[in-house]
Structure formats: structure tokens, C-alpha cells
Design an enzyme around this catalytic site. Structure first.
Site, mmCIF file in Angstrom:
data_model
loop_
_atom_site.group_PDB
_atom_site.id
_atom_site.type_symbol
_atom_site.label_atom_id
_atom_site.label_comp_id
_atom_site.label_asym_id
_atom_site.label_seq_id
_atom_site.Cartn_x
_atom_site.Cartn_y
_atom_site.Cartn_z
ATOM 1 N N ASP A 1 0.841 -1.200 0.000
ATOM 2 C CA ASP A 1 0.000 0.000 0.000
ATOM 3 C C ASP A 1 0.880 1.255 0.000
ATOM 4 O O ASP A 1 0.655 2.187 -0.801
ATOM 5 C CB ASP A 1 -0.881 -0.048 1.266
ATOM 6 C CG ASP A 1 -2.128 0.803 1.163
ATOM 7 O OD1 ASP A 1 -2.375 1.356 0.080
ATOM 8 O OD2 ASP A 1 -2.858 0.910 2.172
ATOM 9 N N THR B 1 -0.539 -11.217 3.558
ATOM 10 C CA THR B 1 0.553 -12.032 4.130
ATOM 11 C C THR B 1 1.639 -11.205 4.802
ATOM 12 O O THR B 1 2.639 -11.758 5.257
ATOM 13 C CB THR B 1 1.212 -12.912 3.044
ATOM 14 O OG1 THR B 1 1.863 -12.053 2.095
ATOM 15 C CG2 THR B 1 0.206 -13.801 2.349
HETATM 16 N N1 AR6 Z 1 5.698 -5.275 -4.120
HETATM 17 C C1 AR6 Z 1 5.273 -6.550 -3.989
HETATM 18 N N2 AR6 Z 1 5.050 -7.130 -2.789
HETATM 19 C C2 AR6 Z 1 5.271 -6.389 -1.681
HETATM 20 C C3 AR6 Z 1 5.707 -5.031 -1.738
HETATM 21 C C4 AR6 Z 1 5.926 -4.473 -3.029
HETATM 22 N N3 AR6 Z 1 6.346 -3.232 -3.196
HETATM 23 N N4 AR6 Z 1 5.833 -4.568 -0.469
HETATM 24 C C5 AR6 Z 1 5.482 -5.578 0.356
HETATM 25 N N5 AR6 Z 1 5.158 -6.684 -0.374
HETATM 26 P P1 AR6 Z 1 1.408 -6.006 3.203
HETATM 27 P P2 AR6 Z 1 -1.237 -6.946 4.061
HETATM 28 C C6 AR6 Z 1 4.659 -7.986 0.085
HETATM 29 O O1 AR6 Z 1 1.812 -5.807 4.621
HETATM 30 O O2 AR6 Z 1 -0.654 -8.052 4.834
HETATM 31 C C7 AR6 Z 1 -0.758 -1.830 4.963
HETATM 32 O O3 AR6 Z 1 -0.344 -0.974 5.984
HETATM 33 C C8 AR6 Z 1 4.931 -8.362 1.512
HETATM 34 O O4 AR6 Z 1 6.201 -8.985 1.602
HETATM 35 O O5 AR6 Z 1 1.743 -4.945 2.233
HETATM 36 O O6 AR6 Z 1 -2.433 -7.224 3.192
HETATM 37 C C9 AR6 Z 1 -2.186 -1.555 4.498
HETATM 38 O O7 AR6 Z 1 -2.514 -0.196 4.576
HETATM 39 C C10 AR6 Z 1 3.795 -9.331 1.796
HETATM 40 O O8 AR6 Z 1 4.117 -10.648 1.376
HETATM 41 O O9 AR6 Z 1 -0.212 -6.208 3.076
HETATM 42 C C11 AR6 Z 1 -3.000 -2.387 5.416
HETATM 43 O O10 AR6 Z 1 -3.255 -1.712 6.627
HETATM 44 C C12 AR6 Z 1 2.657 -8.842 0.919
HETATM 45 O O11 AR6 Z 1 3.237 -7.911 0.010
HETATM 46 C C13 AR6 Z 1 -2.128 -3.586 5.696
HETATM 47 O O12 AR6 Z 1 -0.791 -3.149 5.478
HETATM 48 C C14 AR6 Z 1 1.517 -8.168 1.665
HETATM 49 O O13 AR6 Z 1 2.017 -7.400 2.738
HETATM 50 C C15 AR6 Z 1 -2.400 -4.710 4.722
HETATM 51 O O14 AR6 Z 1 -1.623 -5.836 5.107
#
Ligand code: AR6
Length: 237
Positions: A66, A173
Site C-alpha cells: 500500500d 501475508t
Molecule cells: N511489491 C510486492 N510485494 C510487496 C511489496 C511491493 N512493493 N511490499 C510488500 N510486499 P502487506 P497486508 C509484500 O503488509 O498483509 C498496509 O499498511 C509483503 O512482503 O503490504 O495485506 C495496508 O494499509 C507481503 O508478502 O499487506 C494495510 O493496513 C505482501 O506484500 C495492511 O498493510 C503483503 O504485505 C495490509 O496488510
């Protein structure tokens, strides 16, 4: 290999003609790529025109994917758009679209914001399928259902928007703590199901799973390779 580059040597071998699996399954599998990279900066070769944001239900931006998407698209534009067009945010499991703003320079036309479920982390409640029960059969926890809805609703929205290639991060995740192997199976199972029901030339043509590390990509590759063991588990039970 640079981040964002497709590592073809690591691709999961797909079934060839004559091997077990139906033609529909093989065709669906051929529409999936697993790559390592930042979802905001994927290789142009992948032709991604739509990226999915693992957002929160308020659509107010945050960390992880995000944060990266807001930074790359332009946080002010994205936040203003979502405030105006999605004033109620995005309830968990649903999906909302926005333009890609500055990411249009990288060929991205749409951002699909979806809010995944928070994995509750409860275990050993003695109740099969209770929230956070990673030992429950796939699809039997509330979080499984909500995560599946994220994929299904993003794909439906992508179809309505005429998206060609959609890149998904591993929704839920990171900050939300969903177990990665379980999440990968849900993602793959629902994307494969979507493609099987909507053969080419229906859009989107392809889905790219954008993994943030080699280890995360291995989770997807393993889930694809072992799909024969877990994809039909419910019907065999
Ligand atoms: N590109 C691809 N994958 C990524 C990137 C990127 N730039 N950055 C992180 N990941 P998360 P959630 C991976 O925490 O669990 C936010 O604060 C990361 O390694 O981004 O759905 C939102 O505002 C992980 O495997 O999303 C929400 O409040 C995956 O993306 C909350 O976090 C998802 O990690 C959502 O949490």
C-alpha cells in the site's frame, strides 16, 4: 537478476500434452506467471496494465505494498480520488478501482484496491475452522473465504475494466499475518478457477503473482507444483 525481471528458469514446469490434467487446466496454468519484484516496478516485458493494492478497508494508505503504491502513483492524487469516489472505503473482501496516476508512465492503467482479512492468530481453540486455525482444511476458515473474495472481486473488476494483465501481491501475508503457503493456495486456486471458467480470449489474459522475495516466489511455485494434492482436497474428503 534485477527485481522485476522475469526469471523464466525458475518457472514451474507446466503440464505438457499427454500428462495428467485437463486441457482447461493447462490453458489456465499457461496464463499465470510467478515473478520476484516490486509490484510498482515490474518488467515491461510482463505487459502488466493493472496492479492490485493490498489496502486497508478505509483506503487511507499505509505500509507495505500500500505504501509503495501510494508513493509510486502519487499519494495525494490517489488519496483524493479514493476519498471522492469511494467515501465508504473498501470493506474486507471487496475491490475498488482507481486510476494509476504517475504509474501510467510505467504502463499501468488501473489500480485495484482490495482489503484482505487480518489473520486472527488464534490456534488450538479446539474448534475446527475457528478463526486463525491454520490446520483447518483450505476454505474452512472465515479468513479463507474473505481472502478468496479479494481475488474473485479483483478479477471481476479487472474483467469489467478490460484489463489485459493483472499483477497481484500476496494479499494479507504481511502486516495482516495470513500464513503464506495457505494464502498462496487460495490465490492460485481462485485464479485458476476464474481462468478455467473464462477461457481465452476473455480478459484479463494473464495474472502475474508479484512476490517480494525469492522465498515468497518459492511458496507460489511449491503451491503450483503440488496443486494436485490440495486443489481437490475438499471433494475427496
Ligand atoms: N511489491 C510486492 N510485494 C510487496 C511489496 C511491493 N512493493 N511490499 C510488500 N510486499 P502487506 P497486508 C509484500 O503488509 O498483509 C498496509 O499498511 C509483503 O512482503 O503490504 O495485506 C495496508 O494499509 C507481503 O508478502 O499487506 C494495510 O493496513 C505482501 O506484500 C495492511 O498493510 C503483503 O504485505 C495490509 O496488510
Amino acid at each position: 537478476m534485477s527485481r522485476g525481471a522475469r526469471d523464466a528458469s525458475q518457472d514451474v514446469p507446466l503440464p505438457v500434452a499427454g500428462s495428467p490434467g485437463t486441457n482447461a487446466t493447462d490453458a489456465a496454468l499457461s496464463r499465470i506467471d510467478v515473478v520476484v519484484g516490486d509490484i510498482t516496478d515490474l518488467s515491461a516485458e510482463l505487459d502488466v496494465d493493472t496492479i492490485v493494492n493490498a489496502a486497508n478497508a478505509q483506503l487511507v494508505g499505509g505500509a507495505g505494498v500500500d505504501g509503495a503504491i501510494h508513493a509510486a502513483a502519487g499519494a495525494d492524487d490517489l488519496l483524493a480520488h479514493n476519498r471522492q469516489h469511494h467515501p465508504d472505503g473498501c470493506p474486507t473482501g471487496l475491490a475498488k478501482a482507481s486510476p494509476a496516476f504517475a504509474l501510467e508512465a510505467r504502463g499501468i492503467k488501473h489500480i485495484l484496491h482490495t482489503a484482505g482479512p487480518v489473520w486472527s492468530g488464534q490456534r488450538d481453540t479446539g474448534v475446527p475452522g475457528a478463526p486463525g486455525d491454520d490446520t483447518a482444511k483450505l476454505g474452512y476458515t472465515l479468513e479463507d473465504t474473505l481472502l478468496a473474495a479479494c481475488y474473485t472481486n479483483c478479477l471481476k473488476l479487472a474483467q469489467q475494466l478490460g484489463s489485459g494483465v493483472v499483477a497481484f501481491p500476496a494479499i494479507s501475508t504481511g502486516v495482516y499475518g495470513f500464513p503464506k503457503p495457505r494464502a498462496a493456495r487460495i490465490a492460485i486456486g481462485h485464479v485458476l478457477g476464474h481462468f478455467q471458467q473464462r477461457p481465452a480470449p476473455e480478459l484479463p489474459r494473464r495474472v502475474v503473482f508479484a512476490c517480494f522475495s525469492d522465498a515468497d516466489a518459492d511458496v507460489y511455485r511449491e503451491a503450483l507444483a503440488s496443486r494436485g494434492q490440495w486443489m481437490f482436497g475438499r471433494s475427496r474428503a
